[in-house]
Structure formats: C-alpha cells, structure tokens
Design a protein around this motif. Structure first.
Motif, PDB file in Angstrom:
ATOM      1  N   ASN A  47     126.112  20.203  68.497  1.00 41.99           N
ATOM      2  CA  ASN A  47     125.701  21.510  68.005  1.00 41.99           C
ATOM      3  C   ASN A  47     126.912  22.195  67.390  1.00 41.99           C
ATOM      4  O   ASN A  47     127.999  22.170  67.963  1.00 41.99           O
ATOM      5  N   PHE A  48     126.699  22.790  66.228  1.00 43.43           N
ATOM      6  CA  PHE A  48     127.711  23.594  65.565  1.00 43.43           C
ATOM      7  C   PHE A  48     127.255  25.044  65.690  1.00 43.43           C
ATOM      8  O   PHE A  48     126.223  25.417  65.128  1.00 43.43           O
ATOM      9  N   VAL A  49     128.012  25.834  66.438  1.00 38.35           N
ATOM     10  CA  VAL A  49     127.601  27.196  66.769  1.00 38.35           C
ATOM     11  C   VAL A  49     128.570  28.188  66.121  1.00 38.35           C
ATOM     12  O   VAL A  49     129.763  28.177  66.427  1.00 38.35           O
ATOM     13  N   PHE A  50     128.043  29.043  65.262  1.00 37.19           N
ATOM     14  CA  PHE A  50     128.850  30.103  64.665  1.00 37.19           C
ATOM     15  C   PHE A  50     128.661  31.374  65.477  1.00 37.19           C
ATOM     16  O   PHE A  50     127.522  31.810  65.698  1.00 37.19           O
ATOM     17  N   VAL A  51     129.769  31.964  65.923  1.00 38.78           N
ATOM     18  CA  VAL A  51     129.737  33.216  66.676  1.00 38.78           C
ATOM     19  C   VAL A  51     130.655  34.221  65.994  1.00 38.78           C
ATOM     20  O   VAL A  51     131.536  33.852  65.217  1.00 38.78           O
ATOM     21  N   GLU A  52     130.467  35.500  66.314  1.00 35.04           N
ATOM     22  CA  GLU A  52     131.396  36.514  65.844  1.00 35.04           C
ATOM     23  C   GLU A  52     132.708  36.346  66.600  1.00 35.04           C
ATOM     24  O   GLU A  52     132.706  36.267  67.831  1.00 35.04           O
ATOM     25  N   THR A  53     133.805  36.282  65.889  1.00 31.02           N
ATOM     26  CA  THR A  53     135.102  36.085  66.532  1.00 31.02           C
ATOM     27  C   THR A  53     135.417  37.231  67.488  1.00 31.02           C
ATOM     28  O   THR A  53     135.900  37.006  68.604  1.00 31.02           O
ATOM     29  N   ALA A  54     135.124  38.461  67.088  1.00 28.87           N
ATOM     30  CA  ALA A  54     135.421  39.634  67.922  1.00 28.87           C
ATOM     31  C   ALA A  54     134.452  39.790  69.079  1.00 28.87           C
ATOM     32  O   ALA A  54     134.766  40.460  70.070  1.00 28.87           O
ATOM     33  N   ASN A  55     133.284  39.158  68.986  1.00 30.63           N
ATOM     34  CA  ASN A  55     132.261  39.265  70.026  1.00 30.63           C
ATOM     35  C   ASN A  55     131.567  37.907  70.175  1.00 30.63           C
ATOM     36  O   ASN A  55     130.457  37.712  69.671  1.00 30.63           O
ATOM     37  N   PRO A  56     132.219  36.951  70.857  1.00 28.09           N
ATOM     38  CA  PRO A  56     131.694  35.569  70.919  1.00 28.09           C
ATOM     39  C   PRO A  56     130.303  35.425  71.538  1.00 28.09           C
ATOM     40  O   PRO A  56     129.648  34.413  71.335  1.00 28.09           O
ATOM     41  N   SER A  57     129.834  36.461  72.252  1.00 30.21           N
ATOM     42  CA  SER A  57     128.486  36.373  72.813  1.00 30.21           C
ATOM     43  C   SER A  57     127.418  36.573  71.732  1.00 30.21           C
ATOM     44  O   SER A  57     126.246  36.276  71.954  1.00 30.21           O
ATOM     45  N   ASN A  58     127.833  37.055  70.565  1.00 30.39           N
ATOM     46  CA  ASN A  58     126.896  37.235  69.462  1.00 30.39           C
ATOM     47  C   ASN A  58     126.860  35.957  68.612  1.00 30.39           C
ATOM     48  O   ASN A  58     127.724  35.720  67.776  1.00 30.39           O
ATOM     49  N   VAL A  59     125.840  35.146  68.844  1.00 26.19           N
ATOM     50  CA  VAL A  59     125.668  33.887  68.113  1.00 26.19           C
ATOM     51  C   VAL A  59     124.975  34.180  66.784  1.00 26.19           C
ATOM     52  O   VAL A  59     123.892  34.751  66.757  1.00 26.19           O
ATOM     53  N   VAL A  60     125.612  33.777  65.694  1.00 32.26           N
ATOM     54  CA  VAL A  60     125.077  34.013  64.356  1.00 32.26           C
ATOM     55  C   VAL A  60     124.072  32.926  63.991  1.00 32.26           C
ATOM     56  O   VAL A  60     122.983  33.208  63.513  1.00 32.26           O
ATOM     57  N   THR A  61     124.462  31.683  64.217  1.00 33.68           N
ATOM     58  CA  THR A  61     123.555  30.559  63.942  1.00 33.68           C
ATOM     59  C   THR A  61     123.996  29.326  64.726  1.00 33.68           C
ATOM     60  O   THR A  61     125.174  29.164  65.035  1.00 33.68           O
ATOM     61  N   THR A  62     123.033  28.492  65.029  1.00 33.47           N
ATOM     62  CA  THR A  62     123.303  27.211  65.688  1.00 33.47           C
ATOM     63  C   THR A  62     122.651  26.110  64.857  1.00 33.47           C
ATOM     64  O   THR A  62     121.471  26.198  64.512  1.00 33.47           O
ATOM     65  N   ILE A  63     123.435  25.093  64.559  1.00 33.41           N
ATOM     66  CA  ILE A  63     122.966  23.971  63.746  1.00 33.41           C
ATOM     67  C   ILE A  63     123.146  22.694  64.546  1.00 33.41           C
ATOM     68  O   ILE A  63     124.228  22.441  65.085  1.00 33.41           O
ATOM     69  N   SER A  64     122.085  21.914  64.657  1.00 30.66           N
ATOM     70  CA  SER A  64     122.198  20.641  65.378  1.00 30.66           C
ATOM     71  C   SER A  64     122.487  19.518  64.399  1.00 30.66           C
ATOM     72  O   SER A  64     122.012  19.525  63.259  1.00 30.66           O
ATOM     73  N   CYS A  65     123.290  18.582  64.856  1.00 28.47           N
ATOM     74  CA  CYS A  65     123.589  17.360  64.107  1.00 28.47           C
ATOM     75  C   CYS A  65     123.176  16.199  64.999  1.00 28.47           C
ATOM     76  O   CYS A  65     123.663  16.078  66.126  1.00 28.47           O
ATOM     77  N   ILE A  66     122.294  15.392  64.504  1.00 30.33           N
ATOM     78  CA  ILE A  66     121.819  14.231  65.257  1.00 30.33           C
ATOM     79  C   ILE A  66     122.222  12.965  64.508  1.00 30.33           C
ATOM     80  O   ILE A  66     121.931  12.819  63.325  1.00 30.33           O
ATOM     81  N   GLY A  67     122.910  12.060  65.199  1.00 31.07           N
ATOM     82  CA  GLY A  67     123.145  10.734  64.654  1.00 31.07           C
ATOM     83  C   GLY A  67     124.396  10.521  63.833  1.00 31.07           C
ATOM     84  O   GLY A  67     124.418   9.623  62.998  1.00 31.07           O
ATOM     85  N   ALA A  68     125.448  11.301  64.069  1.00 28.31           N
ATOM     86  CA  ALA A  68     126.719  10.990  63.400  1.00 28.31           C
ATOM     87  C   ALA A  68     127.264   9.703  64.012  1.00 28.31           C
ATOM     88  O   ALA A  68     127.151   9.485  65.216  1.00 28.31           O
ATOM     89  N   VAL A  69     127.850   8.853  63.193  1.00 24.78           N
ATOM     90  CA  VAL A  69     128.358   7.574  63.692  1.00 24.78           C
ATOM     91  C   VAL A  69     129.866   7.470  63.503  1.00 24.78           C
ATOM     92  O   VAL A  69     130.433   8.083  62.610  1.00 24.78           O
ATOM     93  N   GLY A  70     130.466   6.702  64.365  1.00 21.45           N
ATOM     94  CA  GLY A  70     131.896   6.434  64.257  1.00 21.45           C
ATOM     95  C   GLY A  70     132.126   4.956  64.044  1.00 21.45           C
ATOM     96  O   GLY A  70     131.982   4.148  64.962  1.00 21.45           O
ATOM     97  N   ASP A  71     132.455   4.615  62.809  1.00 23.61           N
ATOM     98  CA  ASP A  71     132.701   3.218  62.494  1.00 23.61           C
ATOM     99  C   ASP A  71     133.402   3.145  61.141  1.00 23.61           C
ATOM    100  O   ASP A  71     133.339   4.089  60.362  1.00 23.61           O
ATOM    101  N   ILE A  72     134.063   2.066  60.899  1.00 24.00           N
ATOM    102  CA  ILE A  72     134.621   1.776  59.583  1.00 24.00           C
ATOM    103  C   ILE A  72     133.995   0.456  59.147  1.00 24.00           C
ATOM    104  O   ILE A  72     134.172  -0.568  59.808  1.00 24.00           O
ATOM    105  N   TYR A  73     133.208   0.504  58.080  1.00 23.28           N
ATOM    106  CA  TYR A  73     132.510  -0.689  57.616  1.00 23.28           C
ATOM    107  C   TYR A  73     133.417  -1.487  56.697  1.00 23.28           C
ATOM    108  O   TYR A  73     134.134  -0.925  55.912  1.00 23.28           O
ATOM    109  N   PRO A  74     133.406  -2.776  56.749  1.00 23.23           N
ATOM    110  CA  PRO A  74     132.625  -3.628  57.623  1.00 23.23           C
ATOM    111  C   PRO A  74     133.379  -4.074  58.876  1.00 23.23           C
ATOM    112  O   PRO A  74     132.827  -4.743  59.726  1.00 23.23           O
TER     113      PRO A  74
END
Length: 195
Positions: free
Chosen positions: A138-165
């Motif tokens: 999850n990538f969560v953007f919050v106000e820096t001065a007030n971290p309890s105020n969440v501006v938006t949350t974006i989910s990322c599903i399925g990032a991979v770690g590899d170097i092909y081939p």
C-alpha cells in the motif's frame, strides 16, 4: 524468426508479472500540484509467504533453511534490507522513472508517502530454475504536518523482483528488486493519474 522468438522469451515475463494499482481510499486530486514528496517505509503490517506468516516466523524459517552460517547474520542482513536496500531501490527507480515529481527521505513537502508492504513472497533461485519475489504494497499519502490525515491510499498487487533472464540468487536482493519494480510502476501511475 529465431530473433523474434528469442526476444519474446526475454520480454514475455514482463507482461505476465505486471503489477496492478488501485485507489482504495481518498483522492489523487490534492497531489496534482505537488512536485516533491517525503517518503517513509513502514514494515509493521507485512506478512510473508503463502501462509501469511509474521516477520518473526519468516526469519525463523530462513534460519531453519540455513540461508546463512550465522543466525545474527540473517537478522542483521534482513534489517539492512528493510532499512537500506528496499528504500535505496525505490528511490533509484522513482528518480529514474518519474518525469514530474521527486521522492526522497528528507523532502520538505506538504504530503508524505508511506510505503507499507502488506505481503512478501521471497521467491527462490536454483540456477537454471527460479521464481521471482513478489510484493503487495500500500502506498499511503498523508499530510506531513498531520499524519493522521490520510489523503489517499493506493494498493499495488503483484510487483516482482527479478532480473530476466538470469535471476537474482540472493534472497534479500530479490526482495529489494520488487521494491524497485513496484516503485518504478507506482511513480509512473502517479505521474499519469495525478495531472
């Protein structure tokens, strides 16, 4: 014909393992005019493997599989991966792939991006055979001065770690690469959607 088939062999995994992004709360509208983001990493919610095990059980499993000679080495290397390798990979990818915005650990910015991995599968490497690491985050953007105020949350599903081939033999490096791949796609997503 051989060249085309060979090219497809190298490119095909990139299409199979594409990560998906979804805004799960809030709005991207407040981010449109912002060009700098402070970034923090929070591993407190992450689960591992298909069993959704805790970090403690994940480390214990690695110790049992003897990924290193020394138990302390496994723990220290994993801590270094969380504190240094994953952020470094993310920042390098963000710097390379965002044409509009800058992401850094010490930015003076209105909003802070908190990178919160939710699930990690470390993958494996066996020479000719391998399986990449996988990351849901999850990538969560919050106000820096007030971290309890969440501006938006974006989910990322399925990032991979590899170097092909060839693949990545070291588990921690494979996981860090998932942060690079996920980070690269994420900053492109933000550049495209928040404009």
């Amino acid at each position: 014909m051989k060249k085309i088939l060979l090219s497809l062999l190298f490119i095909a995994p990139l299409f199979v393992f594409g990560q998906k992004f979804k805004v799960i709360s809030g709005s991207l509208t407040p981010l449109v005019s912002e060009k700098n983001f402070k970034v923090e990493f929070d591993f407190s919610e992450v689960k591992y493997y298909k069993e959704n095990m805790s970090e403690e059980k994940y480390i214990q499993r690695r110790i049992e599989k003897k990924d290193a000679e020394d138990i302390n080495t496994i723990k220290e290397e994993w801590q270094k991966t969380k504190d240094v390798r994953c952020p470094d990979k993310f920042f390098a990818a963000a710097g390379k792939h965002s044409k509009i915005r800058k992401y850094s650990a010490d930015a003076d910015s209105k909003y802070t991006l908190i990178v919160k991995p939710q699930w990690i599968y470390p993958g494996w490497f066996g020479g000719v055979m391998k399986e990449p690491s996988k990351l849901n985050c999850n990538f969560v953007f919050v106000e820096t001065a007030n971290p309890s105020n969440v501006v938006t949350t974006i989910s990322c599903i399925g990032a991979v770690g590899d170097i092909y081939p060839v693949g990545i033999p070291v588990t921690n490096n494979r996981i860090a690469e998932a942060f690079a791949q996920g980070g690269a796609a994420f900053v492109k997503f933000i550049d495209k959607k928040a404009k």
